[in-house]
Structures are given as C-alpha cells and as structure tokens.
Write a protein that holds these residues in place. Sequence first.
Motif, PDB file in Angstrom:
ATOM      1  N   VAL A  90       0.857  -1.190   0.000  1.00  0.00           N
ATOM      2  CA  VAL A  90       0.000   0.000   0.000  1.00  0.00           C
ATOM      3  C   VAL A  90       0.891   1.237   0.000  1.00  0.00           C
ATOM      4  CG1 VAL A  90      -1.759   1.283   1.299  1.00  0.00           C
ATOM      5  CG2 VAL A  90      -1.829  -1.209   1.248  1.00  0.00           C
ATOM      6  N   GLU A  91       0.532   2.212  -0.834  1.00  0.00           N
ATOM      7  CA  GLU A  91       1.302   3.456  -0.916  1.00  0.00           C
ATOM      8  C   GLU A  91       0.336   4.613  -1.171  1.00  0.00           C
ATOM      9  OE1 GLU A  91       4.423   4.769  -0.531  1.00  0.00           O
ATOM     10  OE2 GLU A  91       3.591   6.631  -1.305  1.00  0.00           O
ATOM     11  N   LEU A  92       0.610   5.727  -0.472  1.00  0.00           N
ATOM     12  CA  LEU A  92      -0.277   6.887  -0.556  1.00  0.00           C
ATOM     13  C   LEU A  92      -0.202   7.612  -1.895  1.00  0.00           C
ATOM     14  CD1 LEU A  92      -2.156   8.723   1.205  1.00  0.00           C
ATOM     15  CD2 LEU A  92      -0.118   9.992   1.841  1.00  0.00           C
ATOM     16  N   GLU A  93       1.015   7.745  -2.429  1.00  0.00           N
ATOM     17  CA  GLU A  93       1.223   8.606  -3.610  1.00  0.00           C
ATOM     18  C   GLU A  93       1.200   7.778  -4.894  1.00  0.00           C
ATOM     19  OE1 GLU A  93       1.977  11.912  -3.253  1.00  0.00           O
ATOM     20  OE2 GLU A  93       2.663  12.064  -1.180  1.00  0.00           O
ATOM     21  N   ILE A 140      -1.604  -1.307  -4.178  1.00  0.00           N
ATOM     22  CA  ILE A 140      -2.798  -0.499  -3.928  1.00  0.00           C
ATOM     23  C   ILE A 140      -2.397   0.924  -3.578  1.00  0.00           C
ATOM     24  CG2 ILE A 140      -4.872  -0.219  -2.497  1.00  0.00           C
ATOM     25  CD1 ILE A 140      -4.799  -3.179  -1.901  1.00  0.00           C
ATOM     26  N   CYS A 141      -3.041   1.881  -4.244  1.00  0.00           N
ATOM     27  CA  CYS A 141      -2.813   3.273  -3.881  1.00  0.00           C
ATOM     28  C   CYS A 141      -3.838   3.643  -2.816  1.00  0.00           C
ATOM     29  CB  CYS A 141      -2.975   4.161  -5.119  1.00  0.00           C
ATOM     30  SG  CYS A 141      -2.514   5.843  -4.748  1.00  0.00           S
ATOM     31  N   GLY A 142      -3.376   3.994  -1.641  1.00  0.00           N
ATOM     32  CA  GLY A 142      -4.325   4.332  -0.579  1.00  0.00           C
ATOM     33  C   GLY A 142      -3.601   4.824   0.655  1.00  0.00           C
ATOM     34  N   GLU A 177      -6.364   4.496   6.597  1.00  0.00           N
ATOM     35  CA  GLU A 177      -7.800   4.440   6.276  1.00  0.00           C
ATOM     36  C   GLU A 177      -8.117   3.054   5.732  1.00  0.00           C
ATOM     37  OE1 GLU A 177     -10.022   6.830   6.768  1.00  0.00           O
ATOM     38  OE2 GLU A 177      -8.612   8.389   7.409  1.00  0.00           O
ATOM     39  N   LEU A 178      -8.425   2.125   6.625  1.00  0.00           N
ATOM     40  CA  LEU A 178      -8.586   0.728   6.197  1.00  0.00           C
ATOM     41  C   LEU A 178      -9.688   0.565   5.159  1.00  0.00           C
ATOM     42  CD1 LEU A 178      -8.105  -1.251   9.544  1.00  0.00           C
ATOM     43  CD2 LEU A 178      -6.414  -0.537   7.869  1.00  0.00           C
ATOM     44  N   ASP A 179     -10.754   1.382   5.241  1.00  0.00           N
ATOM     45  CA  ASP A 179     -11.871   1.263   4.284  1.00  0.00           C
ATOM     46  C   ASP A 179     -11.392   1.410   2.847  1.00  0.00           C
ATOM     47  OD1 ASP A 179     -13.195   1.359   6.575  1.00  0.00           O
ATOM     48  OD2 ASP A 179     -14.208   3.293   6.247  1.00  0.00           O
ATOM     49  N   GLN A 180     -10.293   2.163   2.666  1.00  0.00           N
ATOM     50  CA  GLN A 180      -9.815   2.435   1.308  1.00  0.00           C
ATOM     51  C   GLN A 180      -9.194   1.217   0.634  1.00  0.00           C
ATOM     52  OE1 GLN A 180      -7.056   5.705   1.118  1.00  0.00           O
ATOM     53  NE2 GLN A 180      -8.516   7.181   1.950  1.00  0.00           N
ATOM     54  N   TRP A 181      -8.665   0.258   1.440  1.00  0.00           N
ATOM     55  CA  TRP A 181      -7.873  -0.769   0.765  1.00  0.00           C
ATOM     56  C   TRP A 181      -7.934  -2.171   1.379  1.00  0.00           C
ATOM     57  CZ3 TRP A 181      -4.250  -2.891   4.004  1.00  0.00           C
ATOM     58  CH2 TRP A 181      -3.942  -2.143   5.144  1.00  0.00           C
ATOM     59  N   TRP A 182      -8.455  -2.327   2.601  1.00  0.00           N
ATOM     60  CA  TRP A 182      -8.357  -3.649   3.240  1.00  0.00           C
ATOM     61  C   TRP A 182      -9.606  -4.476   2.989  1.00  0.00           C
ATOM     62  CZ3 TRP A 182      -9.324  -5.374   8.867  1.00  0.00           C
ATOM     63  CH2 TRP A 182      -8.753  -6.643   9.080  1.00  0.00           C
ATOM     64  N   LEU A 210       0.061   3.237  12.477  1.00  0.00           N
ATOM     65  CA  LEU A 210       0.323   2.092  13.375  1.00  0.00           C
ATOM     66  C   LEU A 210      -0.979   1.493  13.903  1.00  0.00           C
ATOM     67  CD1 LEU A 210       3.147   3.190  15.845  1.00  0.00           C
ATOM     68  CD2 LEU A 210       2.761   0.851  15.075  1.00  0.00           C
ATOM     69  N   GLU A 211      -1.827   2.373  14.460  1.00  0.00           N
ATOM     70  CA  GLU A 211      -3.057   1.884  15.082  1.00  0.00           C
ATOM     71  C   GLU A 211      -3.967   1.212  14.051  1.00  0.00           C
ATOM     72  OE1 GLU A 211      -3.027   5.105  18.728  1.00  0.00           O
ATOM     73  OE2 GLU A 211      -4.506   5.368  17.127  1.00  0.00           O
ATOM     74  N   ALA A 212      -3.977   1.769  12.836  1.00  0.00           N
ATOM     75  CA  ALA A 212      -4.854   1.183  11.810  1.00  0.00           C
ATOM     76  C   ALA A 212      -4.322  -0.165  11.334  1.00  0.00           C
ATOM     77  CB  ALA A 212      -4.990   2.153  10.634  1.00  0.00           C
ATOM     78  N   VAL A 213      -3.040  -0.220  10.941  1.00  0.00           N
ATOM     79  CA  VAL A 213      -2.572  -1.476  10.339  1.00  0.00           C
ATOM     80  C   VAL A 213      -2.477  -2.598  11.376  1.00  0.00           C
ATOM     81  CG1 VAL A 213      -1.391  -0.378   8.398  1.00  0.00           C
ATOM     82  CG2 VAL A 213      -0.088  -0.928  10.433  1.00  0.00           C
ATOM     83  N   TRP A 214      -2.369  -2.231  12.644  1.00  0.00           N
ATOM     84  CA  TRP A 214      -2.359  -3.263  13.694  1.00  0.00           C
ATOM     85  C   TRP A 214      -3.630  -4.108  13.615  1.00  0.00           C
ATOM     86  CZ3 TRP A 214       1.168  -5.477  16.467  1.00  0.00           C
ATOM     87  CH2 TRP A 214       0.813  -6.224  17.598  1.00  0.00           C
ATOM     88  N   LYS A 215      -4.740  -3.452  13.234  1.00  0.00           N
ATOM     89  CA  LYS A 215      -6.028  -4.169  13.158  1.00  0.00           C
ATOM     90  C   LYS A 215      -6.025  -5.225  12.057  1.00  0.00           C
ATOM     91  CE  LYS A 215      -8.720  -0.252  14.816  1.00  0.00           C
ATOM     92  NZ  LYS A 215      -8.879   1.097  14.305  1.00  0.00           N
ATOM     93  N   THR A 216      -5.115  -5.071  11.082  1.00  0.00           N
ATOM     94  CA  THR A 216      -5.127  -6.010   9.950  1.00  0.00           C
ATOM     95  C   THR A 216      -4.282  -7.257  10.238  1.00  0.00           C
ATOM     96  OG1 THR A 216      -3.155  -5.148   8.806  1.00  0.00           O
ATOM     97  CG2 THR A 216      -5.251  -4.020   8.372  1.00  0.00           C
ATOM     98  N   LEU A 217      -3.596  -7.256  11.388  1.00  0.00           N
ATOM     99  CA  LEU A 217      -2.691  -8.364  11.713  1.00  0.00           C
ATOM    100  C   LEU A 217      -3.448  -9.469  12.433  1.00  0.00           C
ATOM    101  CD1 LEU A 217       0.356  -9.164  11.740  1.00  0.00           C
ATOM    102  CD2 LEU A 217       0.529  -8.030  13.969  1.00  0.00           C
ATOM    103  N   LYS A 218      -3.174 -10.712  12.057  1.00  0.00           N
ATOM    104  CA  LYS A 218      -3.885 -11.811  12.723  1.00  0.00           C
ATOM    105  C   LYS A 218      -3.288 -12.065  14.121  1.00  0.00           C
ATOM    106  CE  LYS A 218      -1.330 -15.944  11.541  1.00  0.00           C
ATOM    107  NZ  LYS A 218      -1.184 -17.120  10.721  1.00  0.00           N
ATOM    108  N   THR A 219      -4.027 -12.683  14.990  1.00  0.00           N
ATOM    109  CA  THR A 219      -3.523 -13.040  16.317  1.00  0.00           C
ATOM    110  C   THR A 219      -2.336 -13.984  16.136  1.00  0.00           C
ATOM    111  OG1 THR A 219      -5.752 -12.859  17.156  1.00  0.00           O
ATOM    112  CG2 THR A 219      -4.187 -14.076  18.530  1.00  0.00           C
TER     113      THR A 219
END
Length: 440
Positions: free
Chosen positions: A276-279, A300-302, A306-311, A357-366
């Motif tokens: 994922v990259e913003l630019e 993915i450009c995002g 903002e997880l809604d944009q790409w996850w 950090l706080e956002a991508v942490w949510k995408t990590l599995k236990t």
Amino acid sequence: MSHTSARLISARILEQVLLQRGSLSTQINKQIASADPDEQSLVKELCFGVCRYYPQLNSIALSLLTKPFEEKDFDLYAALLMGLYQITHMHTPDHAAVNESVELCRELEKDWATKLINAVLRRYQREHDDIIERLDAQPSMEYNLPKWFIKRLNKHWGSEFEQIVEATNARPPMCIRVNTAKVSRETYKAKLEEQGIVSRETPFSDSGLYLDEAVSVNELPEFFDGYASVQDESAQLAGMILSPQQGERLLDACAAPGGKTGHLLERANELDLTAVELETWRLSRIESNLDRLGLSAKLICGDASELDQWWDGQPFDKVLLDAPCSATGVIRRNPDIKINRKPADIDELVIIQKGILEAVWKTLKTGGVMLYATCSLMPEENERQMEQFLNAQSDAEEVSLNYLNANLNMGIGKKVSHGMQIFPSRKGQDGFYYCLLRKL
Ligand SMILES: C[S@@+](CC[C@H](N)C(=O)[O-])C[C@H]1O[C@@H](n2cnc3c(N)ncnc32)[C@H](O)[C@@H]1O
C-alpha cells in the motif's frame, strides 16, 4: 538539441529547494534532462555539495551580506552559495568561481546583482581566514548541521554524537543487495570484480555488498535482469528480520519505492504480498522495481491509516510498517534535509505514524508479527512511539529482534528501551530503527 548550462540548471534546482518546493532528488529528476549529458554530473555535484555544506555556506553568506536575499531572489542566493561551494570545496580556481557566478547572474537575467555577487565572493577570498575565525564558534560551522538537530543529537545520543556527525556529513557508500534467488553473493561479487568493480560483503546483511566506489547502475552486471538492487545495509535487515515464508499473507504498509517489497519477494517469491502506498506517482516506482526483478505483488494506492480504502478484511500473517519519518538517519543521502527539515515536522510525523500504526495493527492476525521501521534517529518517532503504542495496546508485545531469524547478528545497533536503534556509520550502514511486535 540545445542544452541549458549546468550552472543555470543547478541554480534553478537549488532555488526550488530553498523555497521548499520539493526535495532535492525530485527537483533533480525534474530538471536535469535539460543539461548536456556530459554536464549532468556537474549539476549533481553542485546541488548535492551546496546542500551537504549548507549550514556552513549559509553562515558564511549571511555574515557577508548586509541583508539576506528575499524569496524572489533565491535563485541569486543559490548562485552565491554555489560560488562559495566552488571556492571552499571544489578546488575551482578562485577567479573562475567568481567569474562564473557573475556570469550566472546574467543567465538568470538579474544583471543588477553582478556587482553584489562579485563583491561578496571577492571579499570572502580576501578575508577568508578572519571570516572563518569569527564564525568558528557557531555550532553550524563546527558541525555543519542545523542547530536544532545538533541539540537533539547531543541530548539523545551524547556518546554516539561524534560518530553520527561524522557519518552524516560524509559521502555515503554505495551499497547493493544481491538478488540471492538468482545468484549467490559470492558469484555476484566475482562478476563485479570482472568488471573492475571492487566490493566487500556487508557484515550484517546476508545479501549486501559495499562498492569501493559508486558506479552507475548501468555498470552493475545484469542489473536490468534483476540480479541486484541499490539498497542500504540497514534497510536490507527488514527482509531478514521478517523472514517471509512461502504462502504467507504479508502487508507492506508504506511501500514506495518498493526496495523492501522487492527484497521480501526475493526471499519468498510465493508470498501473497499487498503493498500500500499513498502517492500514485510513487506507486509506479514500486511497479517498475518489481518488473525489473521479475516479481509481483498486489499494489494499492491508498492511505494506510484508512482501512476502508484498501483492506478486504482478511488478516495478514506479517506486516511491515516502514513509516514516513524525519529521515534523520539518512541525511547523507538526502542532504537537503539540512535545509528544509524543521523540529515541528517531527511532531507532525509522530502523529501520522501513530495513525498508521493503530490502523494497520487491526489487519494483523492473532499470533502475527509487525515490524515497525523508520530511518530516523529521533526517539519520539522510534522507541517513544513504540512505548506509547505498547502501553495503549493490550494485545501487543515486543518480540526480541532475533526471534524470527536467530542468525541475525544484532551487533549492528544499540538496544534501546524498545527495539533497536542503528546509527549511521561512515563507511557502513545508514541510521535506522526497528522494533518487532507480536499480536496476542
Ligand atoms: C520510508 S518510505 C518507504 C520506503 C519503502 N518501504 C522502501 O523500502 O522502498 C515511506 C513511504 O510511505 C508513504 N506514505 C506516507 N504516508 C502514507 C500513508 N498514510 N499511507 C500509505 N503510505 C504512506 C510515502 O509516500 C513513502 O513512499
């Protein structure tokens, strides 16, 4: 095709940098094509040189001017700094440096400034010793770094201060990463030697080589077939620490230009990797880097925060978060940081990093791991950032950095309260920071 003079292009590039309209490398990429190919190395020498010595050249220039240049005349200021750089560091004969600077005023269509530039440079030549003696006590002269940065280095890294200053002001070594999926480091080293390029193994990365002298990538054997990439040794450690395994689902959260994306895939080409990259324009650089290596990822450009944009909601086994940062560990490669980086930027970056950090942490599995990385030397962006994250996140624990790769030699950095701080070294690695976290 008629070309613009190297000095005029250099003044235009530096003017944009002084006006904070983009980084030095962006401006060079934009403008250098209009210089004669034979003169492009001179453009780079002048632009990088002025930025590298800016704190000193700026102090000298300000001491010689009755009033500083206004923004509308920053092209002239660039011309003056270039003149001083040529006199102090390029061994250009003094009279030639003065004459060329005066001529440059005319090329800039500011003939009115010829007398001023001539007088200032000639005064520097006449009174050089006195001027330097008078300015010598200024920290910007002694250390050739911005005052705020010297203060912070002293505060945070007292015992490493001298090493950091020396490495930060030096020309960086050229380091390459051998694509060990295609060729061993030993074989590639021998291929280099056949071309007359002398190299030595990186002591910490298992796939890097330092070249004795920098060369153009065109000279690197089979570069365009993906046999090697230009990447600093510290940056190569991300791939070693994360140690990707075939079939794993991996997120590279701030990916461009894709140096680490390529490395992760070289180590395990059957990864399910999302980058994922913003630019947008930077995303295309990941694409071309992966093309050259013959590898692919989901690009993915995002905005990573903002997880809604790409996850898609499917958790990742591993996450690399190579966060946007002050780049204070790599000033020697981006010396315009000496001109444009301000302490307030660091406060802003800390907030951006926290959001991602706080956002991508949510995408990590236990049970999964996240590697947080920056090329910063500022504890706020590194160990303090991790401290706050670990305090706030009850499902996160720090993992020893050699947990995933027991062979990784950690002698490269200093263990700090959380993670590992790597300092720039004159003939070795860039400044970097790593911290590995596991989700409980
Ligand atoms: C330190 S660089 C990454 C270097 C890269 N990992 C490599 O090894 O080549 C940080 C990148 O993050 C991108 N970035 C900044 N903010 C972002 C965000 N909110 N979401 C995604 N990418 C972001 C920047 O444009 C920049 O390309």
